[in-house]
Design a protein around this motif. Structure first.
Motif, PDB file in Angstrom:
ATOM      1  N   PRO A 241       0.805  -1.225   0.000  1.00 24.66           N
ATOM      2  CA  PRO A 241       0.000   0.000   0.000  1.00 24.66           C
ATOM      3  C   PRO A 241       0.840   1.278   0.000  1.00 24.66           C
ATOM      4  CG  PRO A 241      -0.819  -1.581   1.617  1.00 24.66           C
ATOM      5  CD  PRO A 241       0.506  -2.089   1.156  1.00 24.66           C
ATOM      6  N   ASP A 242       2.048   1.216   0.561  1.00 26.29           N
ATOM      7  CA  ASP A 242       2.891   2.423   0.604  1.00 26.29           C
ATOM      8  C   ASP A 242       3.443   2.755  -0.777  1.00 26.29           C
ATOM      9  OD1 ASP A 242       2.479   2.681   3.338  1.00 26.29           O
ATOM     10  OD2 ASP A 242       4.154   1.351   3.817  1.00 26.29           O
ATOM     11  N   LYS A 243       3.950   1.750  -1.483  1.00 31.83           N
ATOM     12  CA  LYS A 243       4.529   1.982  -2.814  1.00 31.83           C
ATOM     13  C   LYS A 243       3.480   1.940  -3.922  1.00 31.83           C
ATOM     14  CE  LYS A 243       9.038  -0.062  -1.645  1.00 31.83           C
ATOM     15  NZ  LYS A 243      10.000  -1.142  -1.988  1.00 31.83           N
ATOM     16  N   LYS A 244       2.254   1.493  -3.580  1.00 32.69           N
ATOM     17  CA  LYS A 244       1.173   1.337  -4.575  1.00 32.69           C
ATOM     18  C   LYS A 244       1.594   0.374  -5.690  1.00 32.69           C
ATOM     19  CE  LYS A 244      -1.560   4.306  -2.545  1.00 32.69           C
ATOM     20  NZ  LYS A 244      -0.729   4.535  -1.375  1.00 32.69           N
ATOM     21  N   THR A 245       2.240  -0.721  -5.275  1.00 31.04           N
ATOM     22  CA  THR A 245       2.653  -1.756  -6.231  1.00 31.04           C
ATOM     23  C   THR A 245       2.158  -3.112  -5.755  1.00 31.04           C
ATOM     24  OG1 THR A 245       4.777  -2.101  -5.102  1.00 31.04           O
ATOM     25  CG2 THR A 245       4.725  -0.500  -6.935  1.00 31.04           C
ATOM     26  N   VAL A 246       2.073  -4.048  -6.691  1.00 28.96           N
ATOM     27  CA  VAL A 246       1.710  -5.430  -6.380  1.00 28.96           C
ATOM     28  C   VAL A 246       2.796  -6.338  -6.946  1.00 28.96           C
ATOM     29  CG1 VAL A 246       0.032  -7.281  -6.684  1.00 28.96           C
ATOM     30  CG2 VAL A 246      -0.759  -4.926  -6.443  1.00 28.96           C
ATOM     31  N   ASP A 247       3.523  -7.012  -6.050  1.00 30.52           N
ATOM     32  CA  ASP A 247       4.507  -7.999  -6.485  1.00 30.52           C
ATOM     33  C   ASP A 247       3.799  -9.313  -6.794  1.00 30.52           C
ATOM     34  OD1 ASP A 247       6.496  -6.168  -6.079  1.00 30.52           O
ATOM     35  OD2 ASP A 247       7.124  -6.962  -4.142  1.00 30.52           O
ATOM     36  N   LEU A 248       4.260 -10.013  -7.817  1.00 26.60           N
ATOM     37  CA  LEU A 248       3.698 -11.304  -8.191  1.00 26.60           C
ATOM     38  C   LEU A 248       4.719 -12.402  -7.942  1.00 26.60           C
ATOM     39  CD1 LEU A 248       1.968 -10.415 -11.600  1.00 26.60           C
ATOM     40  CD2 LEU A 248       0.994 -10.340  -9.302  1.00 26.60           C
ATOM     41  N   ASP A 249       4.365 -13.356  -7.108  1.00 25.03           N
ATOM     42  CA  ASP A 249       5.205 -14.530  -6.874  1.00 25.03           C
ATOM     43  C   ASP A 249       4.614 -15.694  -7.665  1.00 25.03           C
ATOM     44  OD1 ASP A 249       6.814 -13.096  -5.229  1.00 25.03           O
ATOM     45  OD2 ASP A 249       5.989 -13.873  -3.357  1.00 25.03           O
ATOM     46  N   VAL A 250       5.261 -16.032  -8.768  1.00 23.04           N
ATOM     47  CA  VAL A 250       4.796 -17.115  -9.634  1.00 23.04           C
ATOM     48  C   VAL A 250       5.511 -18.394  -9.216  1.00 23.04           C
ATOM     49  CG1 VAL A 250       4.527 -17.919 -12.003  1.00 23.04           C
ATOM     50  CG2 VAL A 250       4.453 -15.464 -11.508  1.00 23.04           C
ATOM     51  N   ASN A 251       4.761 -19.297  -8.600  1.00 24.95           N
ATOM     52  CA  ASN A 251       5.342 -20.550  -8.124  1.00 24.95           C
ATOM     53  C   ASN A 251       4.756 -21.710  -8.914  1.00 24.95           C
ATOM     54  OD1 ASN A 251       5.002 -23.042  -6.003  1.00 24.95           O
ATOM     55  ND2 ASN A 251       6.943 -21.975  -5.753  1.00 24.95           N
ATOM     56  N   VAL A 252       5.623 -22.518  -9.490  1.00 27.02           N
ATOM     57  CA  VAL A 252       5.172 -23.662 -10.285  1.00 27.02           C
ATOM     58  C   VAL A 252       5.727 -24.944  -9.691  1.00 27.02           C
ATOM     59  CG1 VAL A 252       5.012 -22.302 -12.400  1.00 27.02           C
ATOM     60  CG2 VAL A 252       7.141 -23.505 -11.871  1.00 27.02           C
ATOM     61  N   LYS A 253       5.006 -26.020  -9.909  1.00 29.78           N
ATOM     62  CA  LYS A 253       5.490 -27.343  -9.542  1.00 29.78           C
ATOM     63  C   LYS A 253       5.553 -28.158 -10.825  1.00 29.78           C
ATOM     64  CE  LYS A 253       4.640 -31.393  -6.646  1.00 29.78           C
ATOM     65  NZ  LYS A 253       3.701 -32.063  -5.693  1.00 29.78           N
ATOM     66  N   GLU A 254       6.761 -28.499 -11.243  1.00 31.80           N
ATOM     67  CA  GLU A 254       6.939 -29.168 -12.523  1.00 31.80           C
ATOM     68  C   GLU A 254       6.459 -30.614 -12.471  1.00 31.80           C
ATOM     69  OE1 GLU A 254      10.703 -26.868 -14.530  1.00 31.80           O
ATOM     70  OE2 GLU A 254      11.144 -28.471 -13.114  1.00 31.80           O
ATOM     71  N   LYS A 255       6.058 -31.118 -13.635  1.00 29.77           N
ATOM     72  CA  LYS A 255       5.678 -32.517 -13.765  1.00 29.77           C
ATOM     73  C   LYS A 255       6.445 -33.110 -14.945  1.00 29.77           C
ATOM     74  CE  LYS A 255       1.622 -31.827 -16.760  1.00 29.77           C
ATOM     75  NZ  LYS A 255       0.172 -32.012 -16.880  1.00 29.77           N
ATOM     76  N   PRO A 256       6.528 -34.430 -15.035  1.00 32.76           N
ATOM     77  CA  PRO A 256       7.228 -35.030 -16.182  1.00 32.76           C
ATOM     78  C   PRO A 256       6.578 -34.609 -17.498  1.00 32.76           C
ATOM     79  CG  PRO A 256       6.807 -36.670 -14.474  1.00 32.76           C
ATOM     80  CD  PRO A 256       6.054 -35.444 -14.082  1.00 32.76           C
ATOM     81  N   THR A 257       7.399 -34.165 -18.430  1.00 33.46           N
ATOM     82  CA  THR A 257       6.882 -33.748 -19.736  1.00 33.46           C
ATOM     83  C   THR A 257       7.342 -34.688 -20.849  1.00 33.46           C
ATOM     84  OG1 THR A 257       8.758 -32.232 -19.965  1.00 33.46           O
ATOM     85  CG2 THR A 257       6.695 -31.326 -19.109  1.00 33.46           C
ATOM     86  N   GLY A 258       8.081 -35.720 -20.487  1.00 32.78           N
ATOM     87  CA  GLY A 258       8.490 -36.724 -21.459  1.00 32.78           C
ATOM     88  C   GLY A 258       7.686 -37.996 -21.260  1.00 32.78           C
ATOM     89  N   PHE A 259       7.241 -38.590 -22.351  1.00 35.17           N
ATOM     90  CA  PHE A 259       6.422 -39.789 -22.265  1.00 35.17           C
ATOM     91  C   PHE A 259       6.948 -40.853 -23.222  1.00 35.17           C
ATOM     92  CE2 PHE A 259       3.655 -36.190 -21.318  1.00 35.17           C
ATOM     93  CZ  PHE A 259       3.155 -36.554 -20.080  1.00 35.17           C
ATOM     94  N   LEU A 260       6.997 -42.070 -22.725  1.00 28.41           N
ATOM     95  CA  LEU A 260       7.275 -43.230 -23.560  1.00 28.41           C
ATOM     96  C   LEU A 260       6.035 -44.115 -23.497  1.00 28.41           C
ATOM     97  CD1 LEU A 260       8.960 -45.238 -25.207  1.00 28.41           C
ATOM     98  CD2 LEU A 260       9.885 -46.102 -23.039  1.00 28.41           C
ATOM     99  N   THR A 261       5.370 -44.262 -24.621  1.00 27.57           N
ATOM    100  CA  THR A 261       4.153 -45.059 -24.670  1.00 27.57           C
ATOM    101  C   THR A 261       4.370 -46.236 -25.607  1.00 27.57           C
ATOM    102  OG1 THR A 261       2.838 -43.060 -24.352  1.00 27.57           O
ATOM    103  CG2 THR A 261       1.669 -45.019 -25.109  1.00 27.57           C
ATOM    104  N   ILE A 262       4.195 -47.427 -25.061  1.00 25.49           N
ATOM    105  CA  ILE A 262       4.285 -48.650 -25.860  1.00 25.49           C
ATOM    106  C   ILE A 262       2.994 -49.418 -25.630  1.00 25.49           C
ATOM    107  CG2 ILE A 262       5.545 -50.788 -26.289  1.00 25.49           C
ATOM    108  CD1 ILE A 262       8.026 -49.454 -25.118  1.00 25.49           C
ATOM    109  N   GLY A 263       2.282 -49.685 -26.684  1.00 23.17           N
ATOM    110  CA  GLY A 263       1.020 -50.379 -26.464  1.00 23.17           C
ATOM    111  C   GLY A 263       0.353 -50.763 -27.758  1.00 23.17           C
ATOM    112  N   GLY A 264      -0.852 -51.209 -27.606  1.00 25.51           N
ATOM    113  CA  GLY A 264      -1.653 -51.600 -28.749  1.00 25.51           C
ATOM    114  C   GLY A 264      -3.077 -51.169 -28.537  1.00 25.51           C
ATOM    115  N   GLY A 265      -3.874 -51.305 -29.551  1.00 31.04           N
ATOM    116  CA  GLY A 265      -5.259 -50.904 -29.439  1.00 31.04           C
ATOM    117  C   GLY A 265      -6.026 -51.324 -30.669  1.00 31.04           C
ATOM    118  N   TYR A 266      -7.196 -50.722 -30.786  1.00 29.67           N
ATOM    119  CA  TYR A 266      -8.057 -51.047 -31.904  1.00 29.67           C
ATOM    120  C   TYR A 266      -8.515 -49.760 -32.552  1.00 29.67           C
ATOM    121  CZ  TYR A 266     -11.967 -52.793 -34.673  1.00 29.67           C
ATOM    122  OH  TYR A 266     -12.811 -53.089 -35.695  1.00 29.67           O
ATOM    123  N   SER A 267      -8.405 -49.695 -33.863  1.00 24.58           N
ATOM    124  CA  SER A 267      -8.881 -48.560 -34.634  1.00 24.58           C
ATOM    125  C   SER A 267      -9.985 -49.050 -35.564  1.00 24.58           C
ATOM    126  CB  SER A 267      -7.743 -47.945 -35.460  1.00 24.58           C
ATOM    127  OG  SER A 267      -8.265 -47.086 -36.456  1.00 24.58           O
TER     128      SER A 267
END
Length: 748
Positions: free
Chosen positions: A409-435
């Motif tokens: 309120p004194d400086k009339k500013t709003v600080d933003l704390d951006v906190n993230v929690k990373e997750k695995p973004t690499g995937f290995l998929t081996i499987g079968g199915g029906y089309s």
């Protein structure tokens, strides 16, 4: 436990020694005895009596109480003896024993590991009666929440040594009590069916084994009572009273009936809606446009809440970070009317201060920072901050994204704390199915969506089916050269056996794109492909025979997209419009143009349900007198077009009644999506599909194909899964009656 407190006081003796001085003795020493595990300093911190002070029976009594309150001791004694011209005060304690083992007995439905997650007491804890009994209540509450309403929990302590005990919770689970019926008393204005719809508690149904519903949970019922009140408030019943639920059990204690008493009271209408606290007439007029509550209407708490949110957003998007709106509701019980006044307090204007990034281990800061819609020094905007959170979530790099706002309120500013929690973004998929197209398929997919932590996407994929094979390497950089430019390429090899021919193709494509503002993007793709068509049946139609041999296709595709959806993965509101135009024939053996207009809308219905409307119109034809291959045309029918019929079945066919693709296409889809198990991100849907593919000589819009059915959407950890069952409503000879379709990947 029996508490024994002994204070041996030598006041008479000390009085004799000090008869001439007529004074009480001074404390010259304090000693703690009996400690084995507890630190002496911890006990001395609870003692108010100090060295050099005159001895005080009142302080000693208070000290005993303070030591007991620590919870570690079952006995405290105090002795006083002469010492160096004064007295020594000796606190002798007996520590409570330690719990060396926590076990459970009588549990059949849940193993020890599951029950240990419920209790907050473990081996090594002090054998405190209050703590032991509190955890027995936790176990009781857990069993009640799982439907075992009559479960009994008895803690048993077995002494091993003077300082060690074993704790066993003896459990009698009893029967699992299901809800047979939920009834209401006193409701006239709102039906029982409507009231049940807002409640999380529900009666036991045949499908409840999937949803886990049909059991009484006290904390859930307390929330339901508030939801019932809100339902009445939304319909003008400001004086509604909802009583405690009455529970009745069947003789075998396996079923219960819940009765909830309701006193509705009168219905109130709005007599006036006013604003207070605005700055000028122009601002007042803008605010009035946002207000949904109108005089003469039935009062609605939900509408009032939306008005408050809209007014608050109006100010928070104009720099007023601490803006608040408080509604005053003044009912007139004689006229059954209510006056509503929105009191506005904008406060001061703020700017964005520091933007701090934390929690990212792999992802580099700039990948996160470039998605944030505000910069340091910008005017504060709540909607832009929310948009930043959405963009970061849509990256699918993080499990959670939190943006904490810290106003100064004194400086009339709003600080933003951006906190993230990373997750695995690499995937290995081996499987079968029906089309439904290729029958049995095997698949290997290696994908990294955040390569090197810089936001690059790389996919290596191979599919092998009974009638097809497909291999690809695809790369994508959404911020090429650190600018909002898209660059990507795709190398692929594909082979597919159609009924009347086989196609073997190798291709390479490059894509360049750019975003415009928040919702618009455009791209251009160049694709060069070499195909070889073989195994053409001798009795195949001429249009198929014309493709035989080698065909080189050189094509350019322009695409423009407007996307306002609230989520790319699971949208509930917004739209997605796209227009693509492909031109082939500047070089190569094929020549054609193809355009597709794709319009989609997501409309929220009720609280968590969504209506999805989609329409597509496709047009194409030959160019430069060259060939227009069948495999480049529109195939209407199948999972992503008209469900319930086979691939390409809702379009032109050859003389053998096999799909050959269409030059023009008309497709409409209507879906209603609703949650089944929210915790699993499992949704159900019902749909109606309408459409047809056309070639020359067919009237565009005629002979439309209609299908309907139901399906499921599961947002699994490896990506969205969709299963649809469609029924052909106006089936013709040779067409499928119905189809079950399965898909893995992004939803349309």
């Amino acid at each position: 436990m029996k508490r024994a407190v002994v204070i041996t006081v030598f006041f008479i003796f000390m009085f004799a020694l000090n008869s001439f001085a007529q004074e009480l003795p001074v404390v010259t020493a304090i000693e703690i005895k009996g400690l084995k595990r507890i630190e002496e300093a911890a006990v001395k911190n609870k003692i108010s009596l100090k060295l050099g002070e005159v001895i005080s029976q009142e302080k000693i009594s208070e000290d005993i109480k303070s030591i007991y309150k620590m919870g570690y001791f079952e006995d405290v004694k105090v002795d006083i003896e002469p010492f160096e011209g004064g007295v020594k005060v000796i606190y002798t304690v007996k520590e409570k024993p330690t719990i060396v083992k926590v076990s459970f007995e009588g549990n059949k439905e849940y193993d020890e590991d599951r029950l240990k997650e419920v209790v907050a007491i473990t081996a090594g804890a002090i054998a405190d009666v209050t703590l032991i009994n509190d955890n027995a209540l936790k176990l009781k509450a857990f069993y009640e929440s799982e439907g075992y309403y009559f479960a009994k929990i008895v803690p048993v302590i077995k002494k091993k040594t003077e300082q060690e005990v074993e704790l066993t919770y003896v459990i009698d689970e009893g029967n699992k009590v299901k809800i047979k019926e939920i009834k209401f008393e006193g409701n006239k204005a709102i039906s029982s069916r409507k009231i049940k719809k807002v409640m999380a508690t529900s009666e036991r149904k045949f499908y409840s084994f999937i949803t886990g519903s049909g059991f009484y949970k006290k904390y859930e019922m307390m929330q339901d009572l508030e939801k019932i009140k809100d339902l009445y408030y939304d319909n003008g019943y400001l004086k509604v009273s909802v009583g405690e639920p009455k529970l009745e059990f069947s003789q075998d204690k396996k079923w219960m009936t819940i009765t909830i008493p309701i006193s509705e009271g009168p219905q109130f209408k709005i007599s006036s809606v006013k604003l207070a606290g605005y700055k000028d007439n122009k601002e007042e007029q803008e605010l009035k446009k946002l207000i949904k509550l109108k005089p003469g209407e039935i009062f609605s708490k939900a509408k009032m809440r939306k008005d408050v949110e809209a007014i608050t957003s109006f100010y928070s998007d104009r720099g007023y970070a601490l803006a608040s709106v408080s509604p005053d509701v003044l009912p007139n019980e004689e006229k059954l009317t209510v006056d509503v006044t929105y009191n506005v307090k904008p406060g001061d204007k703020f700017t964005i201060g520091r933007v701090n990034i934390s929690g990212n281990v792999k992802t580099v800061d700039k990948v996160i920072r470039r998605e944030i819609r505000v910069d340091e020094g910008d005017e504060y905007s709540a909607s832009k901050i929310q948009k930043s959170k959405k963009r970061l979530e849509d990256l699918q790099y993080f499990e959670t994204v939190d943006i904490n706002q810290k106003p100064d309120p004194d400086k009339k500013t709003v600080d933003l704390d951006v906190n993230v929690k990373e997750k695995p973004t690499g995937f290995l998929t081996i499987g079968g199915g029906y089309s439904s197209i290729d029958n049995l398929i095997g698949m290997v997919d290696v994908t990294q969506n955040n390569l090197f932590g810089r936001g690059y996407s790389l996919t290596l994929r191979g599919e092998l089916g009974g009638r097809s094979s497909y291999y690809t390497i695809a790369f994508r950089d959404p911020w090429f050269m650190d600018k909002p430019l898209l660059f990507g390429f795709n190398v692929y090899r594909q082979k597919r056996e159609y009924v009347n021919y086989t196609r073997d193709a190798t291709g390479l494509s490059f894509t360049f794109g750019k975003r415009y503002g928040e919702d618009w993007s455009a791209s251009v793709t160049y694709d060069i492909e070499k195909s070889r068509v073989t195994d053409v049946a001798t009795d195949a139609d001429t249009v198929i025979k014309d493709m035989e041999g080698n065909l080189l296709t050189s094509a350019v595709t322009f695409q423009i997209i407007n996307d306002t959806r609230d989520s790319y993965i699971d949208p509930s509101t917004g739209r997605r419009y796209s227009l693509s135009v492909t031109t082939a024939g500047l070089g190569g053996d094929t020549g054609f143009w193809k355009s597709l207009l794709d319009l989609g809308w997501y409309l929220p219905i009720f609280e968590e349900s969504t209506l999805h409307l989609r329409g597509r119109i496709g047009m194409s034809d030959t160019l430069f007198g060259k060939k227009y291959p069948l495999y480049e045309r529109f195939y209407v029918g199948g999972l992503d077009t008209i469900r319930g019929v086979g691939y390409g079945e809702a379009g032109p066919k050859d003389s053998k009644n096999e799909p050959i693709g269409a030059k023009r296409a008309l497709i409409f889809n209507i879906e209603y999506l609703f949650p089944i198990v929210s915790e699993m991100k499992l949704k159900g849907l019902i749909f109606v599909d309408i459409g047809k593919g056309y070639n020359e000589g067919e009237k565009f819009g005629s002979d439309i194909k209609y299908t309907s059915g139901f399906g499921f959407r599961w947002f699994s950890p490896l990506g969205p899964v969709k299963i649809d069952y469609g029924i052909n409503l106006n089936r013709k000879e040779g067409e499928s009656k119905s189809k079950i379709e399965f898909g893995f990947g992004s939803f349309f």
